[in-house]
Design an enzyme around this catalytic site. Structure first.
Site, PDB file in Angstrom:
ATOM      1  N   ASP A  99       8.695  55.330  41.609  1.00  0.00           N
ATOM      2  CA  ASP A  99       9.157  56.004  42.818  1.00  0.00           C
ATOM      3  C   ASP A  99       8.134  56.157  43.933  1.00  0.00           C
ATOM      4  O   ASP A  99       8.386  55.792  45.057  1.00  0.00           O
ATOM      5  CB  ASP A  99       9.706  57.386  42.459  1.00  0.00           C
ATOM      6  CG  ASP A  99      10.877  57.325  41.494  1.00  0.00           C
ATOM      7  OD1 ASP A  99      11.164  56.236  40.951  1.00  0.00           O
ATOM      8  OD2 ASP A  99      11.509  58.364  41.270  1.00  0.00           O
ATOM      9  N   GLU A 111       7.112  62.288  29.652  1.00  0.00           N
ATOM     10  CA  GLU A 111       7.536  61.265  30.613  1.00  0.00           C
ATOM     11  C   GLU A 111       6.400  60.278  30.870  1.00  0.00           C
ATOM     12  O   GLU A 111       6.605  59.071  30.930  1.00  0.00           O
ATOM     13  CB  GLU A 111       7.947  61.982  31.905  1.00  0.00           C
ATOM     14  CG  GLU A 111       8.530  61.092  32.962  1.00  0.00           C
ATOM     15  CD  GLU A 111       9.158  61.900  34.109  1.00  0.00           C
ATOM     16  OE1 GLU A 111       9.043  63.143  34.104  1.00  0.00           O
ATOM     17  OE2 GLU A 111       9.767  61.282  34.985  1.00  0.00           O
TER      18      GLU A 111
HETATM   19  C1  GLC Z   1      11.895  58.961  37.740  1.00  0.00           C
HETATM   20  C2  GLC Z   1      11.265  57.591  37.514  1.00  0.00           C
HETATM   21  C3  GLC Z   1      12.357  56.543  37.343  1.00  0.00           C
HETATM   22  C4  GLC Z   1      13.301  56.962  36.212  1.00  0.00           C
HETATM   23  C5  GLC Z   1      13.817  58.376  36.410  1.00  0.00           C
HETATM   24  C6  GLC Z   1      14.552  58.901  35.192  1.00  0.00           C
HETATM   25  O1  GLC Z   1      12.628  59.001  38.903  1.00  0.00           O
HETATM   26  O2  GLC Z   1      10.400  57.259  38.547  1.00  0.00           O
HETATM   27  O3  GLC Z   1      11.813  55.284  37.063  1.00  0.00           O
HETATM   28  O4  GLC Z   1      14.343  56.063  36.090  1.00  0.00           O
HETATM   29  O5  GLC Z   1      12.729  59.253  36.650  1.00  0.00           O
HETATM   30  O6  GLC Z   1      13.738  58.838  34.054  1.00  0.00           O
END
Ligand code: GLC
Length: 444
Positions: free
Chosen positions: A168, A398
């Site tokens: 992102d 994460e």
């Molecule tokens: C964040 C990450 C993205 C992912 C999402 C859900 O936005 O950057 O890659 O898909 O989280 O895990």
């Protein structure tokens, strides 16, 4: 000693399974119930690999549910809002995509075709029917990328929003993002920073840009061709491009095995175009394939974890690969756990801030797979062991600091659990143990 290690690993296996079950909403898995309470596109592809270790039927279901939200033109959204959840921003009322189920208006890296191929190869003819059912949907999505996201015939799809990259707020989007006018954004209230530490999340400047781009797409009624041709953010993301090229190859193999000869040839010609286009992304400075701002023609000269997806995409000559491996060596000398999402020597490096430093298990998995396939097995194993150490030390977060392994982002994360089950926690001996255990369970 060996016994203890096995015990710990089995514990982690059990924990990973518990996480997937707890995040299961019946047919799809939320990435994390607090921060991401819906279905995310590329998360589901990775999560399917984790489910495959538990229940192959459930693994296919994850993908079928995702594709049930596909638009008629082949577009596959990055979020499917299967249910209401006021705790997330921006929700369906902000995206205003007039469809049921409600979805976002942007997509994410197309890992799905590769996952389908791997699962099919593992499960064999038992999966023939489900693959035959999913294949036309995969093809429709890939055709959509070729058509709607390549208005100028570059040979690779562009992204219209940083979130489409899946990385992102990578530093790669800083310069291209400068062109985004944020003066007319509606007032908004972020929810992410009420749940996670501010210092781990994108800044307000970045968030304003995300919202401005969302509003632009919405004002165009999510007409993807118009957005791709006129939008303020039009970037070839090397990461998504690498995943796309790889997925095109895998899609062609699926097509051939299904006897869809003409479609296989069509996809192969897209592969050839993509391979040629990739060479336009190579930059001697810094010695990597780089994302490209299509509005200005400026390459984004940074080394991120996406740079190492070149191996996964099967591109690069010996010299180019040598330069990438040299970067990997330099990076490994500057942090304890590879592969950080930004070169630690970069001025913007921040070990805990989203995509500006932390290690992501899913990206490591793709990088290692590519390295393994191209003859860099030792690097692949190093990356697997680092990923396993991070999870063992810190938990199923994460992401992780590449410096000391500290947690970044949400806990009990589905794709981290899935990647543990499918790859990071799987040594060859463990695979034998698991096979023995399942024979015993069957009473053999
Ligand atoms: C964040 C990450 C993205 C992912 C999402 C859900 O936005 O950057 O890659 O898909 O989280 O895990």
């Amino acid at each position: 000693m060996a016994k203890m290690a096995t015990g710990r690993r089995d514990d982690l296996d059990a924990q990973a399974r518990r996480i997937l079950h707890a995040n299961d909403r019946g047919g799809y898995t939320v990435p994390n119930p607090h921060v991401y309470p819906f279905q995310w596109n590329w998360d589901s592809a990775f999560v399917a690999l984790g489910w495959q270790e538990i229940d192959s039927h459930r693994a296919w279901r994850e993908l079928q549910t995702l594709f049930a939200a596909q638009w008629e033109d082949g577009f596959l959204p990055h979020i499917v809002f299967w249910q209401q959840d006021p705790g997330y921003f921006p929700g369906p009322d902000v995206w205003r995509v007039k469809r049921a189920p409600a979805t976002s208006g942007i997509t994410q890296p197309p890992v799905a075709a590769s996952v389908v191929r791997w699962m099919w190869e593992r499960q064999g003819s038992a999966a023939d029917m489900v693959v035959a059912d999913l294949y036309p949907r995969l093809l429709a999505w890939h055709r959509w990328f070729r058509r709607a996201r390549d208005p100028e015939g570059f040979g690779l799809p562009l992204i219209i929003h940083p979130w489409e990259s899946g990385r992102d707020n990578s530093v790669e989007w800083d310069a291209p993002g400068e062109a985004v006018d944020t003066s007319a954004i509606e007032p908004y209230e972020r929810r992410d920073i009420t749940k996670l530490e501010h210092g781990m999340r994108p800044t307000k400047r970045d968030y304003d840009r995300y919202l401005a781009l969302l509003q632009f797409g919405r004002d165009k009624g999510w007409d993807q061709r118009v957005i791709a041709a006129e939008g303020p953010f039009r970037v070839i993301d090397f990461g998504l491009a690498a995943i796309f090229l790889r997925a095109e190859r895998d899609l062609a193999v699926i097509a051939e095995r299904l006897g869809r000869t003409e479609e296989a040839a069509e996809t192969r010609s897209s592969v050839a175009r993509a391979e040629t286009a990739m060479q336009r992304l190579w930059q001697e400075d810094p010695g990597a394939f780089c994302s490209l701002d299509l509005r200005t023609g400026a390459p984004v000269r940074v080394i991120t974890n996406a740079s190492f997806l070149a191996f996964y995409a099967g591109i690069g000559n010996a010299r180019q690969r040598g330069r990438l491996i040299a970067h990997l060596e330099d990076i490994a000398a500057h942090c304890r756990f590879v592969v950080p999402s930004l070169d630690p020597r970069h001025e913007a490096f921040d070990p805990l801030r989203y995509w500006r430093g932390p290690v992501w298990a899913v990206v490591n998995f793709l990088i290692a797979r590519g390295l393994e396939e191209t003859g860099y097995g030792r690097w692949a194993e190093r990356i697997r062991l680092d990923t396993a150490s991070l999870i063992r030390k810190t938990g199923f977060f994460e992401a992780f600091s590449p410096i000391d392994g500290a947690a970044s982002g949400g806990a009990d994360f589905s794709w981290t659990a899935a990647i543990w089950l499918a790859w990071a926690g799987r040594t060859p001996e463990h695979r034998q143990d698991a096979a023995r255990a399942s024979r015993q369970a069957d009473g053999a």
